[in-house]
Design a protein around this motif. Structure first.
Motif, PDB file in Angstrom:
ATOM      1  N   GLN A  60      57.506   8.241  66.209  1.00 20.27           N
ATOM      2  CA  GLN A  60      58.074   6.996  65.681  1.00 20.27           C
ATOM      3  C   GLN A  60      57.147   5.817  65.966  1.00 20.27           C
ATOM      4  N   THR A  61      56.601   5.778  67.178  1.00 23.64           N
ATOM      5  CA  THR A  61      55.685   4.699  67.540  1.00 23.64           C
ATOM      6  C   THR A  61      54.442   4.711  66.650  1.00 23.64           C
ATOM      7  N   GLU A  64      55.333   3.547  63.115  1.00 21.50           N
ATOM      8  CA  GLU A  64      55.480   2.091  63.040  1.00 21.50           C
ATOM      9  C   GLU A  64      54.126   1.392  63.052  1.00 21.50           C
ATOM     10  N   GLU A  65      53.210   1.889  63.871  1.00 27.67           N
ATOM     11  CA  GLU A  65      51.871   1.298  63.919  1.00 27.67           C
ATOM     12  C   GLU A  65      51.124   1.475  62.596  1.00 27.67           C
ATOM     13  N   THR A  67      52.585   1.402  59.748  1.00 31.23           N
ATOM     14  CA  THR A  67      53.445   0.711  58.781  1.00 31.23           C
ATOM     15  C   THR A  67      54.078   1.655  57.755  1.00 31.23           C
ATOM     16  N   ARG A  69      57.638   4.561  57.448  1.00 30.42           N
ATOM     17  CA  ARG A  69      58.948   4.857  58.021  1.00 30.42           C
ATOM     18  C   ARG A  69      59.029   6.340  58.338  1.00 30.42           C
TER      19      ARG A  69
END
Length: 116
Positions: A60-61, A64-65, A67, A69
């Motif tokens: 997940q990290t 997110e980095e 950009t 989902r």
């Protein structure tokens, strides 16, 4: 008469340029989704020994980095299976990608037992 033809040619060229821009945007979004899925799966596989929550938290990290989902994340033994979705610029759709990462068994050896 030449002015009408010139205006028509310019309009056609602008339309073609717009289509090429949209096509390029779709290709870049797809590549971004595939790369993010690969990196997220590798990150999750690197944390597989710590359990699903930790492994998928790492995925997940990374997502997110990058950009994108994170749509799905699970472990299948030591393998991490990840699905992500990337939005195209301008809200013109999205691209999704799946990736699997984990250790490779050496020839002649049994696979390691799955983590619990």
């Amino acid at each position: 008469m030449a002015t009408v033809w010139a205006a028509g040619a310019i309009a056609a060229l602008l339309g073609l340029a717009g289509l090429l821009l949209l096509f390029g945007s779709a290709i870049l979004t797809r590549h971004r989704a595939v790369n993010a899925a690969d990196l997220a799966a590798l990150a999750a596989a690197g944390q597989a020994d710590l359990g699903v929550a930790t492994a998928c938290g790492r995925a997940q990290t990374v997502a997110e980095e990058m950009t994108v989902r994170l749509v799905g994340c699970r472990l299948d033994g030591w393998d991490a299976l990840v699905e992500v979705e990337a939005a195209a610029p301008g809200g013109l759709g999205s691209a999704s990608a799946h990736a699997r990462a984990g250790p490779v068994a050496r020839a002649g050896t049994a696979p390691a037992p799955a983590p619990r």
